[in-house]
Scaffold this motif. Structure first.
Motif, PDB file in Angstrom:
ATOM      1  N   ARG A  18       1.205  -3.477   0.562  1.00 12.36           N
ATOM      2  CA  ARG A  18       1.008  -2.717   1.807  1.00 12.36           C
ATOM      3  C   ARG A  18       0.892  -1.224   1.478  1.00 12.36           C
ATOM      4  NH1 ARG A  18       4.882  -4.929   4.453  1.00 12.36           N
ATOM      5  NH2 ARG A  18       3.603  -6.338   5.652  1.00 12.36           N
ATOM      6  N   GLN A  19       1.743  -0.742   0.560  1.00 15.98           N
ATOM      7  CA  GLN A  19       1.670   0.668   0.158  1.00 15.98           C
ATOM      8  C   GLN A  19       0.343   0.973  -0.530  1.00 15.98           C
ATOM      9  OE1 GLN A  19       5.262   1.281  -2.150  1.00 15.98           O
ATOM     10  NE2 GLN A  19       6.208   2.326  -0.424  1.00 15.98           N
ATOM     11  N   GLU A  20      -0.109   0.052  -1.371  1.00 14.61           N
ATOM     12  CA  GLU A  20      -1.402   0.247  -2.041  1.00 14.61           C
ATOM     13  C   GLU A  20      -2.538   0.312  -1.022  1.00 14.61           C
ATOM     14  OE1 GLU A  20      -2.483  -2.242  -5.349  1.00 14.61           O
ATOM     15  OE2 GLU A  20      -0.389  -2.367  -5.975  1.00 14.61           O
ATOM     16  N   LEU A  21      -2.485  -0.560  -0.015  1.00 13.72           N
ATOM     17  CA  LEU A  21      -3.536  -0.595   0.997  1.00 13.72           C
ATOM     18  C   LEU A  21      -3.556   0.693   1.812  1.00 13.72           C
ATOM     19  CD1 LEU A  21      -3.133  -4.271   2.234  1.00 13.72           C
ATOM     20  CD2 LEU A  21      -5.097  -3.322   1.013  1.00 13.72           C
ATOM     21  N   GLN A  22      -2.398   1.298   2.008  1.00 15.73           N
ATOM     22  CA  GLN A  22      -2.318   2.531   2.794  1.00 15.73           C
ATOM     23  C   GLN A  22      -2.745   3.747   1.989  1.00 15.73           C
ATOM     24  OE1 GLN A  22       1.734   2.438   4.154  1.00 15.73           O
ATOM     25  NE2 GLN A  22       1.275   1.062   5.841  1.00 15.73           N
ATOM     26  N   GLY A  23      -2.828   3.591   0.662  1.00 10.92           N
ATOM     27  CA  GLY A  23      -3.239   4.700  -0.205  1.00 10.92           C
ATOM     28  C   GLY A  23      -4.707   5.032  -0.017  1.00 10.92           C
ATOM     29  N   ALA A  24      -5.062   6.226  -0.349  1.00  8.47           N
ATOM     30  CA  ALA A  24      -6.443   6.695  -0.174  1.00  8.47           C
ATOM     31  C   ALA A  24      -7.427   5.953  -1.073  1.00  8.47           C
ATOM     32  CB  ALA A  24      -6.512   8.188  -0.452  1.00  8.47           C
ATOM     33  N   ALA A  25      -6.964   5.422  -2.190  1.00  9.41           N
ATOM     34  CA  ALA A  25      -7.869   4.751  -3.127  1.00  9.41           C
ATOM     35  C   ALA A  25      -8.417   3.447  -2.563  1.00  9.41           C
ATOM     36  CB  ALA A  25      -7.142   4.479  -4.443  1.00  9.41           C
ATOM     37  N   GLN A  26      -7.726   2.843  -1.639  1.00 14.10           N
ATOM     38  CA  GLN A  26      -8.142   1.538  -1.126  1.00 14.10           C
ATOM     39  C   GLN A  26      -8.626   1.707   0.314  1.00 14.10           C
ATOM     40  OE1 GLN A  26      -9.267  -1.492  -1.901  1.00 14.10           O
ATOM     41  NE2 GLN A  26      -7.368  -2.214  -2.780  1.00 14.10           N
ATOM     42  N   GLY A  27      -9.903   1.909   0.499  1.00 12.90           N
ATOM     43  CA  GLY A  27     -10.468   2.071   1.831  1.00 12.90           C
ATOM     44  C   GLY A  27     -10.681   0.727   2.490  1.00 12.90           C
ATOM     45  N   PRO A  28     -11.046   0.716   3.767  1.00 14.54           N
ATOM     46  CA  PRO A  28     -11.327  -0.544   4.451  1.00 14.54           C
ATOM     47  C   PRO A  28     -12.408  -1.318   3.717  1.00 14.54           C
ATOM     48  CG  PRO A  28     -11.295   1.283   5.999  1.00 14.54           C
ATOM     49  CD  PRO A  28     -11.205   1.870   4.622  1.00 14.54           C
ATOM     50  N   GLY A  29     -12.197  -2.596   3.560  1.00 13.46           N
ATOM     51  CA  GLY A  29     -13.167  -3.432   2.877  1.00 13.46           C
ATOM     52  C   GLY A  29     -12.990  -3.457   1.373  1.00 13.46           C
ATOM     53  N   GLY A  30     -12.022  -2.679   0.872  1.00 13.68           N
ATOM     54  CA  GLY A  30     -11.760  -2.661  -0.566  1.00 13.68           C
ATOM     55  C   GLY A  30     -11.219  -4.002  -1.024  1.00 13.68           C
ATOM     56  N   ARG A  31     -11.676  -4.426  -2.168  1.00 12.07           N
ATOM     57  CA  ARG A  31     -11.305  -5.743  -2.667  1.00 12.07           C
ATOM     58  C   ARG A  31      -9.960  -5.719  -3.378  1.00 12.07           C
ATOM     59  NH1 ARG A  31     -15.470  -9.627  -5.852  1.00 12.07           N
ATOM     60  NH2 ARG A  31     -14.432 -11.536  -5.256  1.00 12.07           N
ATOM     61  N   LEU A  32      -9.139  -6.717  -3.112  1.00 11.97           N
ATOM     62  CA  LEU A  32      -7.863  -6.870  -3.786  1.00 11.97           C
ATOM     63  C   LEU A  32      -8.044  -7.688  -5.053  1.00 11.97           C
ATOM     64  CD1 LEU A  32      -6.951  -6.164  -0.822  1.00 11.97           C
ATOM     65  CD2 LEU A  32      -4.965  -7.546  -1.292  1.00 11.97           C
TER      66      LEU A  32
END
Length: 85
Positions: A24-38
């Motif tokens: 969740r913290q990674e997703l909220q970071g600027a590096a992971q925008g919407p649609g970014g692949r996990l």
């Protein structure tokens, strides 16, 4: 001194919830925008040194919260909900 489930320390929180919180913290970071692949489930299991089922439980929690979506081609961060005027 290590924490145990009895003293309410970090070990009291299930592993899948700790992994979900980290993701969740990674997703909220600027590096992971919407649609970014996990990363794949296998890659996440290796990263956190847990069974794939534990990773699946963490991802399911994030899906339930609307933070990620899983499609045929992998898991991605969910697009933010459109703001209402």
């Amino acid at each position: 001194m290590s924490s145990s489930p009895r003293d309410g320390g970090p070990a009291a929180v299930p592993k899948y919830q700790r992994i979900a919180a980290a993701l969740r913290q990674e997703l909220q970071g600027a590096a992971q925008g919407p649609g970014g692949r996990l990363p794949s489930e296998r890659a996440l299991a290796a990263r956190y040194r847990v069974n794939r089922q534990t990773v699946r439980a963490a991802l399911q929690q994030l899906r339930d919260d609307g933070l990620i979506v899983t499609e045929r081609r992998g898991t991605r961060s969910a697009a933010p909900a459109p703001e209402r005027a």
